[in-house]
Enzyme design. Structure first.
Site, PDB file in Angstrom:
ATOM      1  N   ARG A  45       1.745   8.408  12.774  1.00 45.83           N
ATOM      2  CA  ARG A  45       1.337   9.669  13.421  1.00 45.83           C
ATOM      3  C   ARG A  45      -0.183   9.880  13.378  1.00 45.83           C
ATOM      4  O   ARG A  45      -0.788  10.363  14.334  1.00 45.83           O
ATOM      5  CB  ARG A  45       2.026  10.836  12.694  1.00 45.83           C
ATOM      6  CG  ARG A  45       1.661  12.230  13.173  1.00 45.83           C
ATOM      7  CD  ARG A  45       2.061  13.293  12.151  1.00 45.83           C
ATOM      8  NE  ARG A  45       1.338  13.150  10.913  1.00 45.83           N
ATOM      9  CZ  ARG A  45       1.743  13.709   9.766  1.00 45.83           C
ATOM     10  NH1 ARG A  45       2.867  14.404   9.724  1.00 45.83           N
ATOM     11  NH2 ARG A  45       1.037  13.539   8.653  1.00 45.83           N
ATOM     12  N   ARG A  69     -10.545   5.230   8.239  1.00 42.15           N
ATOM     13  CA  ARG A  69      -9.428   4.753   7.403  1.00 42.15           C
ATOM     14  C   ARG A  69      -8.491   3.961   8.302  1.00 42.15           C
ATOM     15  O   ARG A  69      -8.154   4.415   9.400  1.00 42.15           O
ATOM     16  CB  ARG A  69      -8.671   5.932   6.793  1.00 42.15           C
ATOM     17  CG  ARG A  69      -9.351   6.631   5.630  1.00 42.15           C
ATOM     18  CD  ARG A  69      -8.382   7.609   4.973  1.00 42.15           C
ATOM     19  NE  ARG A  69      -7.970   8.646   5.899  1.00 42.15           N
ATOM     20  CZ  ARG A  69      -8.471   9.893   5.877  1.00 42.15           C
ATOM     21  NH1 ARG A  69      -9.358  10.208   4.974  1.00 42.15           N
ATOM     22  NH2 ARG A  69      -8.074  10.795   6.757  1.00 42.15           N
ATOM     23  N   TYR A 112       0.847  -1.205   0.000  1.00 41.70           N
ATOM     24  CA  TYR A 112       0.000   0.000   0.000  1.00 41.70           C
ATOM     25  C   TYR A 112       0.884   1.257   0.000  1.00 41.70           C
ATOM     26  O   TYR A 112       0.679   2.175  -0.800  1.00 41.70           O
ATOM     27  CB  TYR A 112      -0.941   0.042   1.209  1.00 41.70           C
ATOM     28  CG  TYR A 112      -1.735   1.333   1.241  1.00 41.70           C
ATOM     29  CD1 TYR A 112      -1.357   2.387   2.073  1.00 41.70           C
ATOM     30  CD2 TYR A 112      -2.823   1.532   0.390  1.00 41.70           C
ATOM     31  CE1 TYR A 112      -2.040   3.599   2.052  1.00 41.70           C
ATOM     32  CE2 TYR A 112      -3.512   2.738   0.369  1.00 41.70           C
ATOM     33  CZ  TYR A 112      -3.116   3.758   1.203  1.00 41.70           C
ATOM     34  OH  TYR A 112      -3.784   4.969   1.182  1.00 41.70           O
ATOM     35  N   PHE A 146      15.649  19.310  -1.437  1.00 43.74           N
ATOM     36  CA  PHE A 146      14.268  18.884  -1.731  1.00 43.74           C
ATOM     37  C   PHE A 146      14.023  17.470  -1.208  1.00 43.74           C
ATOM     38  O   PHE A 146      12.969  17.157  -0.665  1.00 43.74           O
ATOM     39  CB  PHE A 146      14.029  18.957  -3.242  1.00 43.74           C
ATOM     40  CG  PHE A 146      12.750  18.345  -3.732  1.00 43.74           C
ATOM     41  CD1 PHE A 146      12.782  17.183  -4.487  1.00 43.74           C
ATOM     42  CD2 PHE A 146      11.529  18.925  -3.470  1.00 43.74           C
ATOM     43  CE1 PHE A 146      11.611  16.592  -4.938  1.00 43.74           C
ATOM     44  CE2 PHE A 146      10.351  18.347  -3.915  1.00 43.74           C
ATOM     45  CZ  PHE A 146      10.392  17.179  -4.651  1.00 43.74           C
TER      46      PHE A 146
HETATM   47  C1  D9A Z   1       6.790  14.131  -1.984  1.00 45.27           C
HETATM   48 CL1  D9A Z   1       6.468  15.308  -5.775  1.00 45.27          CL
HETATM   49  C2  D9A Z   1       5.429  13.977  -1.598  1.00 45.27           C
HETATM   50  N1  D9A Z   1       5.088  13.658  -0.247  1.00 45.27           N
HETATM   51  C3  D9A Z   1       5.659  14.282   0.823  1.00 45.27           C
HETATM   52  C4  D9A Z   1       6.683  15.366   0.523  1.00 45.27           C
HETATM   53  O1  D9A Z   1       7.926  14.836   0.089  1.00 45.27           O
HETATM   54  C5  D9A Z   1       7.863  13.846  -0.945  1.00 45.27           C
HETATM   55  C6  D9A Z   1       4.408  14.174  -2.539  1.00 45.27           C
HETATM   56  C7  D9A Z   1       4.740  14.566  -3.814  1.00 45.27           C
HETATM   57  C8  D9A Z   1       6.085  14.772  -4.179  1.00 45.27           C
HETATM   58  C9  D9A Z   1       7.121  14.562  -3.263  1.00 45.27           C
HETATM   59  C10 D9A Z   1       9.260  13.706  -1.554  1.00 45.27           C
HETATM   60  C11 D9A Z   1      10.132  14.794  -1.587  1.00 45.27           C
HETATM   61  C12 D9A Z   1      11.429  14.619  -2.151  1.00 45.27           C
HETATM   62  C13 D9A Z   1      11.846  13.366  -2.652  1.00 45.27           C
HETATM   63  C14 D9A Z   1      10.948  12.278  -2.608  1.00 45.27           C
HETATM   64  C15 D9A Z   1       9.649  12.453  -2.058  1.00 45.27           C
HETATM   65  O2  D9A Z   1      11.289  11.025  -3.093  1.00 45.27           O
HETATM   66  C16 D9A Z   1      12.559  10.867  -3.709  1.00 45.27           C
HETATM   67  O3  D9A Z   1       8.697  11.431  -2.037  1.00 45.27           O
HETATM   68  C17 D9A Z   1       9.004  10.133  -1.698  1.00 45.27           C
HETATM   69  O4  D9A Z   1       5.348  13.993   1.999  1.00 45.27           O
HETATM   70  C18 D9A Z   1       3.926  12.781  -0.014  1.00 45.27           C
HETATM   71  C19 D9A Z   1       4.286  11.250   0.040  1.00 45.27           C
HETATM   72  C20 D9A Z   1       4.939  10.936   1.358  1.00 45.27           C
HETATM   73  C21 D9A Z   1       2.951  10.505  -0.075  1.00 45.27           C
HETATM   74  C22 D9A Z   1       5.194  10.865  -1.099  1.00 45.27           C
HETATM   75  C23 D9A Z   1       6.940  16.225   1.759  1.00 45.27           C
HETATM   76  C24 D9A Z   1       5.669  16.988   2.122  1.00 45.27           C
HETATM   77  N2  D9A Z   1       5.593  17.341   3.403  1.00 45.27           N
HETATM   78  C25 D9A Z   1       4.426  18.085   3.880  1.00 45.27           C
HETATM   79  C26 D9A Z   1       4.105  17.571   5.251  1.00 45.27           C
HETATM   80  C27 D9A Z   1       3.175  16.452   5.195  1.00 45.27           C
HETATM   81  O5  D9A Z   1       3.178  15.737   6.187  1.00 45.27           O
HETATM   82  O6  D9A Z   1       2.424  16.403   4.217  1.00 45.27           O
HETATM   83  O7  D9A Z   1       4.803  17.240   1.343  1.00 45.27           O
HETATM   84  C28 D9A Z   1       4.764  19.482   4.136  1.00 45.27           C
HETATM   85  O8  D9A Z   1       5.934  19.735   4.397  1.00 45.27           O
HETATM   86  O9  D9A Z   1       3.811  20.236   4.190  1.00 45.27           O
END
Ligand code: D9A
Length: 416
Positions: free
Chosen positions: A219, A229, A172, A289
């Site tokens: 979390r 969910r 998942y 990033f």
């Molecule tokens: C990411 Cl293009 C995410 N997700 C994240 C953010 O980081 C990853 C969604 C779309 C993209 C990227 C991310 C960043 C850099 C490298 C990565 C990566 O891989 C090589 O993804 C693996 O959370 C969502 C997923 C985890 C589902 C992938 C970071 C982000 N943080 C949010 C806090 C949060 O909890 O949502 O979005 C924020 O800082 O507001």
């Protein structure tokens, strides 16, 4: 700001980071000459303020492609998350979203009123317009990942399908997060900023997603339970309770904390891959990033470990000061390795020897220390610097606290 400083009072390196962040001139990203592009970054800032800034710091070649990848995935996620949409309606959208992103003018208004990113889908035609302006190479990567993620989400949204085994849990998390890691790695290699090896190491790219997603799932136990969910695998919670929701019952407090340790230990299994992945990333803006979400995740895992509040409070976060300090410190593999060592030590120090996972988590923390000492020897000096900051902090904070209190008393006596 004041509340953030108060919360970080005993962490002066965070207070310093907060003050520097406050005083630092904010980089003005000006898109006024391109209204459509301006609207895109408006939506990006609406979805995640802190991370939006990190995406906008990326080199021009990748910035729009990753901004659109982020918004397309947030759109898909907003349909998957919305429990007010019935499955008959939801599943076809999940499975065809990779075609929808090519349909000029398409918008979506079926979200419930409380969906956080509802407006993004109401104005999705703006996102599609931006997507269709991207180079075909990036369009193909985004469409391929969106197709595989949409089908994976549809599978797990199907009635009767649950995250039962830890293999289901990994599958998942691969669909909703691991695939994002794979897609970004393909973009990094396709644009030439990173070596082709980055796109080839799908195992490491997958772990980048799983570490983030598993930390979020651990979390968000209570918030997800409230919205019906369930992502914690039965193979884990079934060892501690009859039903997943029984973990919130006060009489199950010890069992609940043991189950939490099990989830934390499971997520820590991806840290070795995360560090190996970050070591491959050479472009400075790509590195930050990639590194910032990972250090936020280990800091969050440390905050979650032995923290019974996840069963009583929703939306618990790390301190604002801690996030600003982490963003400042995530610009080299040695600094990132030092941060992982610092939190691994904190996680190990707070472990309860009576907890069945005391040894497992101890070993996992020891492995992080060993890997970093072997592969990132520069992290030792960085760790000493960070700890000096923290230590100076402790005495420093007492002085700071004294000064603040004295100041308050002086202020009161003068003006009261
Ligand atoms: C990411 Cl293009 C995410 N997700 C994240 C953010 O980081 C990853 C969604 C779309 C993209 C990227 C991310 C960043 C850099 C490298 C990565 C990566 O891989 C090589 O993804 C693996 O959370 C969502 C997923 C985890 C589902 C992938 C970071 C982000 N943080 C949010 C806090 C949060 O909890 O949502 O979005 C924020 O800082 O507001």
């Amino acid at each position: 700001m004041a509340s953030a400083i108060l919360a970080s009072l005993f962490h002066p390196s965070e207070v310093l980071a907060l003050v520097q962040y406050k005083l630092a001139p904010k980089t003005k990203y000006n898109y006024s000459n391109d209204k459509a592009r301006e609207r895109l970054y408006y939506h990006l800032n609406m979805t995640s303020r802190s991370f939006a800034a990190v995406i906008q710091d990326l080199d021009e070649e990748l910035k729009d492609a990753i901004c659109l990848f982020y918004l397309v995935l947030r759109g898909l996620d907003t349909i998957e998350d919305d429990m007010t949409i019935d499955l008959e309606t939801k599943i076809p959208y999940l499975k065809t979203f990779h075609e929808i992103i090519y349909q000029k003018g398409w918008t979506f208004t079926k979200n419930g009123p409380n969906e956080k990113d509802r407006q993004l889908l109401v104005e999705f035609d703006v996102i599609i317009e931006g997507f269709l302006k991207l180079k075909p190479a990036y369009q193909t990567i985004i469409a391929d990942i969106t197709k595989r993620m949409g089908n994976g989400m549809a599978h797990y949204a199907t009635a009767g399908i649950h995250v039962n085994t830890t293999a289901d849990y990994d599958e998942y998390c691969h669909y909703v997060a691991g695939l994002v890691g794979l897609g970004l790695s393909e973009m990094f290699s396709a644009c030439g900023f990173e070596s082709p090896m980055v796109a080839k190491r799908k195992d490491l790219s997958n772990s980048m997603g799983l570490f983030l997603q598993k930390t979020n799932i651990t979390r968000d136990y209570l918030e997800d339970l409230r919205d019906n969910r369930r992502f914690w695998p039965q193979e884990i919670w079934g060892l501690y309770a009859e039903k997943m929701e029984d973990l919130v019952k006060p009489e199950n407090c010890d069992k609940a904390k043991q189950c939490l340790s099990h989830m934390v230990w499971n997520a820590m299994g991806h840290i070795k891959d995360v560090l190996e992945y970050l070591e491959m990333i050479k472009n400075p803006s790509c590195f930050k990033f990639c590194a910032i979400p990972q250090v936020m995740a280990i800091a969050t895992l440390n905050m979650l470990h032995t923290n019974y509040k996840i069963f009583t409070h929703e939306n618990i976060k790390i301190r604002k000061g801690e996030t600003v300090w982490l963003m400042k410190e995530s610009d080299s593999i040695d600094k990132v390795a030092a941060i992982f060592r610092l939190y691994a030590r904190e996680i190990n120090n707070k472990s309860d020897p009576l907890d069945p996972h005391f040894v497992n988590i101890g070993v996992a923390c020891g492995e992080i220390e060993q890997i970093c000492v072997d592969k990132y020897p520069g992290s030792t000096a960085e760790l000493a610097r960070l700890q000096a900051g923290v230590m100076a902090g402790t005495s420093g904070s007492i002085i700071t606290a004294a000064v603040v209190v004295a100041g308050a008393i002086a202020f009161k006596s003068t003006f009261a």
